[in-house]
Motif scaffolding. Structure first.
Motif, PDB file in Angstrom:
ATOM      1  N   LEU B  67       0.497  -1.184   0.634  1.00  6.55           N
ATOM      2  CA  LEU B  67      -0.244  -0.078  -0.188  1.00  6.55           C
ATOM      3  C   LEU B  67       1.143   1.307   0.179  1.00  6.55           C
ATOM      4  O   LEU B  67       0.576   2.279  -0.725  1.00  6.55           O
ATOM      5  CB  LEU B  67      -0.756  -0.007   1.114  1.00  6.55           C
ATOM      6  N   ILE B  68       2.000   0.941   0.979  1.00  8.48           N
ATOM      7  CA  ILE B  68       2.593   2.233   0.937  1.00  8.48           C
ATOM      8  C   ILE B  68       3.601   2.976  -0.185  1.00  8.48           C
ATOM      9  O   ILE B  68       3.713   3.741  -1.016  1.00  8.48           O
ATOM     10  CB  ILE B  68       3.962   1.617   2.448  1.00  8.48           C
ATOM     11  N   ASP B  73       3.847   5.836  -5.889  1.00  5.03           N
ATOM     12  CA  ASP B  73       3.822   5.590  -7.331  1.00  5.03           C
ATOM     13  C   ASP B  73       2.984   7.428  -7.737  1.00  5.03           C
ATOM     14  O   ASP B  73       1.778   7.323  -6.937  1.00  5.03           O
ATOM     15  CB  ASP B  73       2.869   5.020  -7.540  1.00  5.03           C
ATOM     16  N   SER B  74       3.229   7.964  -7.981  1.00 12.77           N
ATOM     17  CA  SER B  74       2.907   9.274  -8.536  1.00 12.77           C
ATOM     18  C   SER B  74       2.175   9.025  -9.697  1.00 12.77           C
ATOM     19  O   SER B  74       0.436   9.934  -9.884  1.00 12.77           O
ATOM     20  CB  SER B  74       3.721  10.286  -9.856  1.00 12.77           C
ATOM     21  N   GLU B  75       1.689   8.009 -10.371  1.00  9.31           N
ATOM     22  CA  GLU B  75       0.560   8.086 -11.273  1.00  9.31           C
ATOM     23  C   GLU B  75      -0.584   7.690 -10.171  1.00  9.31           C
ATOM     24  O   GLU B  75      -1.871   8.142 -10.504  1.00  9.31           O
ATOM     25  CB  GLU B  75       0.575   6.763 -11.703  1.00  9.31           C
ATOM     26  N   ILE B  76      -0.446   6.751  -9.081  1.00  2.00           N
ATOM     27  CA  ILE B  76      -1.285   6.181  -8.061  1.00  2.00           C
ATOM     28  C   ILE B  76      -1.396   7.562  -7.894  1.00  2.00           C
ATOM     29  O   ILE B  76      -2.769   7.728  -7.340  1.00  2.00           O
ATOM     30  CB  ILE B  76      -1.637   5.154  -7.574  1.00  2.00           C
ATOM     31  N   ILE B 244      -9.265   9.458 -13.638  1.00  2.00           N
ATOM     32  CA  ILE B 244      -9.307   9.513 -12.209  1.00  2.00           C
ATOM     33  C   ILE B 244      -9.073   8.030 -11.507  1.00  2.00           C
ATOM     34  O   ILE B 244      -8.762   6.898 -12.368  1.00  2.00           O
ATOM     35  CB  ILE B 244     -10.688   9.505 -11.952  1.00  2.00           C
ATOM     36  N   ALA B 245      -9.350   7.768 -10.499  1.00  2.00           N
ATOM     37  CA  ALA B 245      -8.447   6.398  -9.669  1.00  2.00           C
ATOM     38  C   ALA B 245      -9.764   5.300  -9.848  1.00  2.00           C
ATOM     39  O   ALA B 245      -8.836   4.312 -10.080  1.00  2.00           O
ATOM     40  CB  ALA B 245      -8.538   6.596  -8.120  1.00  2.00           C
ATOM     41  N   ILE B 264      -4.799   0.202  -5.630  1.00  2.00           N
ATOM     42  CA  ILE B 264      -5.224   1.459  -5.672  1.00  2.00           C
ATOM     43  C   ILE B 264      -6.471   1.283  -5.338  1.00  2.00           C
ATOM     44  O   ILE B 264      -7.276   1.779  -4.518  1.00  2.00           O
ATOM     45  CB  ILE B 264      -4.893   1.338  -7.302  1.00  2.00           C
ATOM     46  N   ALA B 265      -6.407   0.031  -5.416  1.00  2.00           N
ATOM     47  CA  ALA B 265      -8.555  -0.212  -4.651  1.00  2.00           C
ATOM     48  C   ALA B 265      -8.794  -0.127  -3.688  1.00  2.00           C
ATOM     49  O   ALA B 265      -9.899   0.120  -3.045  1.00  2.00           O
ATOM     50  CB  ALA B 265      -9.047  -2.179  -5.621  1.00  2.00           C
ATOM     51  N   VAL B 266      -7.584  -0.831  -3.285  1.00  2.00           N
ATOM     52  CA  VAL B 266      -8.055  -1.206  -1.341  1.00  2.00           C
ATOM     53  C   VAL B 266      -7.698   0.859  -0.411  1.00  2.00           C
ATOM     54  O   VAL B 266      -8.930   1.319   0.172  1.00  2.00           O
ATOM     55  CB  VAL B 266      -6.818  -1.519  -1.130  1.00  2.00           C
ATOM     56  N   ILE B 267      -7.042   1.509  -1.745  1.00  2.00           N
ATOM     57  CA  ILE B 267      -6.484   2.927  -1.092  1.00  2.00           C
ATOM     58  C   ILE B 267      -8.297   3.810  -1.307  1.00  2.00           C
ATOM     59  O   ILE B 267      -8.718   4.161  -0.371  1.00  2.00           O
ATOM     60  CB  ILE B 267      -5.716   3.105  -1.747  1.00  2.00           C
ATOM     61  N   LEU B 268      -8.734   3.294  -2.529  1.00  4.31           N
ATOM     62  CA  LEU B 268     -10.030   4.188  -2.650  1.00  4.31           C
ATOM     63  C   LEU B 268     -11.105   3.504  -1.610  1.00  4.31           C
ATOM     64  O   LEU B 268     -11.464   3.825  -1.005  1.00  4.31           O
ATOM     65  CB  LEU B 268     -11.163   3.644  -3.965  1.00  4.31           C
ATOM     66  N   ILE B 269     -11.447   2.125  -1.294  1.00  6.48           N
ATOM     67  CA  ILE B 269     -12.138   1.383  -0.488  1.00  6.48           C
ATOM     68  C   ILE B 269     -12.149   2.680   0.888  1.00  6.48           C
ATOM     69  O   ILE B 269     -12.586   3.358   1.506  1.00  6.48           O
ATOM     70  CB  ILE B 269     -11.509   0.070  -0.280  1.00  6.48           C
TER      71      ILE B 269
END
Lengths: 350, 288
Positions: B67-68, B73-76, B244-245, B264-269
């Protein structure tokens, strides 16, 4: 002071029909009528919260019919007090002064004056929700009077209070009115409240002003069946008046006929207030006019007083105290006599 | 009263049989209650698990290190920031245009009000990809509104502005409905009293109606923001780029597979959950 001419307001299913009413400077006028009679609409029209279809409202001679509420200098107090729940008591009271952009010094003077008047200094930092009904009422009145309105409008101010607080606030209103001399229009559905507070009473029903007069007038001399019934004049007879000369007339209603003072104009309705009807035991028949003997058909207990319906065979209702009730051992089916003075009868045309 | 000659025995039997019946009924009731509750509990539990398990599994299955790493990752990160920012802009526009409408709907009566209320909720039932296409028909460069905006240098295809209008379209009903509910709860007599005390309609709104409806409006804003943030269908039609994410998750999944899409899905959640918790707390305080 307040002069309302042929005010016509349409509001959904409800219409106020050509209402006219005059309130004198410094007068305490009570508008009384059953629920849905148009009392609140009348009040809110005076405050400028509804615009009338037709008619005219003048305050201090100034035509305000089309003026917006914030420019009328009319304060209103509602039944549930309508204190701003998000402001503390202090800010509630100061609201009007701040809106009117009154300068700081004048503002704090007016504020202190009402706070002293209602002795609510200890409540200033409280939230309105934490106040009792009586306290809320005081704050609402303070907020309304703080801006020195030309007219104070009270919408059922006592209805939501318990009987004890109600009496307290009633006395307070009375005192307040004498102190401040502000022209007040108070609406209520409670006739006793109207009699207790009003210099004059306006009876309103079905969107119309039915009668305006002193409490005594409304009590003794109703001008219509509506007013008579609303003032609890219970004994209403339909019939006709005939002149018998010598200062007295005769009112004939079916089998029943009784003498009436000739001071009464022509009319086809007669009312006698139940408290003017005397109840006597049958063997003590007084030799008076307007005495009838009959049987008690119904007893309506009101606590300290009772309404006794006597069939003669038309039903005449008498009001007796609990003391009399016990003393005479009244019960249904008992035969008694009722009598009343010719001067107690009021005749009007319907 | 039972006559004395029946004696204490008959009375006792009478009582005990009565008691037996009463107990029987009580047992039966309890049993039906247990059945009833039990069945409902199982059914309710299933749907609850259906929601919880995928979310929980996803969160706990991914190691914090990954996750970290993803956050570096700048794209994310830029896609996430873009998502939050675009949803925020949509919410600001929704607030400026939606709150006045909510007020009118709550406080005034006019013919066609029900129709308007229906129209506001329309975005909730239109498939969002279809909504995106519908928007293109108005904001595309070949159409009138698109041309007008083009004149001031705003283009919608593949741009931030496009993302914002897509989010606005699908999420503004939440704000309007919530604000309307808030205004409806404001006692009209408070506003009337304010008017008689000298407040103009503007100041009555600013000092009474708005503050009293504030919680509902705030809740509506957060709801709208959260909904805008999670939008995919309408956005992808109008603006695949900048990404967008939610679109990035889709692209990673399509190109590299599940493992790359997951962080990235986890971060969104997690972000959505955070917003959601804040919203629930706010609503809870309002209810109290």
């Amino acid at each position: 002071m307040i002069s309302i001419r042929n005010l016509y307001v349409e509001l959904g299913d409800f219409t106020l029909k050509d209402a006219s009413l005059d309130v004198k400077d410094g007068e305490y006028m009570v508008v009384v009528g059953p629920s849905g009679a148009g009392k609140t609409v009348l009040l809110e029209s005076i405050a400028g919260l509804y615009s009338p279809e037709r008619g005219e409202i003048r305050l201090r001679g100034r035509d305000v019919t089309r003026l917006s509420p914030e420019r009328r200098h009319v304060s209103i107090v509602y039944q549930d007090h309508a204190l701003f729940p998000h402001l503390c008591v202090r800010d509630n009271i100061l609201f009007g002064l701040r809106m009117r952009k009154i300068d700081e010094k004048e503002c704090s003077e007016a504020f202190s004056r009402v706070v002293e008047l209602f002795s609510i200094r200890s409540l200033l930092d409280r939230d309105p929700q934490t106040l009792s009904g009586g306290e809320q009422q005081k704050v609402a009145l303070a907020r309304a009077l703080c801006v020195s309105p030309d007219v104070l409008l009270l919408d059922e101010p006592l209805s939501s209070l318990d009987p004890k607080t109600r009496e307290e606030i009633e006395a307070e209103l009375h005192h307040l009115h004498r102190e401040l001399d502000v022209t007040t229009l108070h609406v209520t559905h409670n006739f006793e409240e109207a009699v207790a507070l009003g210099d004059r009473i306006a009876v309103i029903g079905e969107g119309e002003v039915k009668q305006v007069g002193t409490p005594e007038d409304i009590f003794r001399k109703p001008n219509s069946e509506f007013v008579a019934e609303f003032a609890m004049s219970r004994n209403l007879f339909i019939g006709e008046l005939s002149n018998t000369g010598i200062g007295q007339c005769d009112f004939q209603s079916g089998d029943l006929h009784f003498s009436v003072d000739s001071g009464n104009g022509p009319g086809n309705r007669a009312v006698i207030r139940p408290e003017d009807v005397m109840l006597v035991s049958r063997d003590a028949i007084p030799s008076r006019t307007n005495t009838f003997t009959g049987e008690i058909v119904r007893i309506a207990d009101r606590g300290s007083t009772l309404y006794i319906d006597v069939s003669v065979p038309s039903v005449i209702t008498a009001l007796v105290t609990r003391h009399t009730y016990r003393e005479m051992e009244l019960k249904t089916g008992m035969r008694v006599s009722v009598c009343f003075d010719a001067s107690s009868v009021h005749v009007f045309q319907e | 009263m039972i006559p004395k000659k029946h004696g204490p025995i008959s009375r006792a039997t009478f009582l005990s049989s009565d008691k037996l019946i009463a107990n029987g009924i009580r047992c039966l009731r309890l049993l039906t209650n247990v059945w009833f509750r039990g069945l409902f509990l199982i059914l309710g539990g299933l749907i609850l698990l259906f929601i919880i398990v995928p979310v929980a599994k996803m969160i706990f299955a991914s190691s914090p290190a990954i996750l970290i790493d993803s956050l570096r990752d700048s794209e994310i990160t830029s896609s996430i920031i873009l998502t939050l920012y675009a949803a925020f802009l949509a919410t600001v526009i929704g607030f400026l245009l939606g709150v006045p409408l909510a007020y009118l709907l709550a406080k005034t009566q006019f013919p066609g009000k029900r129709l308007i209320e229906g129209i506001i909720d329309l975005p909730l039932v239109i498939p969002h990809s279809a909504a995106g296409i519908a928007l293109l028909f108005v904001f595309g460069r070949h159409y009138f509104v698109g041309q007008a905006f083009d004149g001031i240098g705003v283009r919608f295809l593949d741009s931030l502005a496009g993302i914002v209008i897509a989010m606005l379209f699908v999420s503004v009903p939440f704000l309007i409905d919530s604000a309307k509910e808030g205004f409806q709860k404001v006692d009209p007599r408070l506003e009337k009293v304010a008017r008689t005390l000298g407040a103009t309609p503007w100041r009555t709104f600013a000092r009474i109606s708005f503050p009293l409806a504030r919680r509902s409006i705030t809740a509506g804003c957060i709801l709208m923001w959260a909904r805008g943030m999670s939008e995919f269908g309408a956005v992808i039609i109008i603006a695949y780029h900048p990404m967008i994410a939610p679109v990035l998750v889709y692209e990673k999944f399509e190109t590299y597979g599940l493992d790359h899409a997951r962080p990235i899905a986890v971060i969104l959640i997690l972000i959505s959950l955070f917003v959601f918790v804040v919203l629930r707390l706010l609503l809870y305080r309002r209810e109290r």
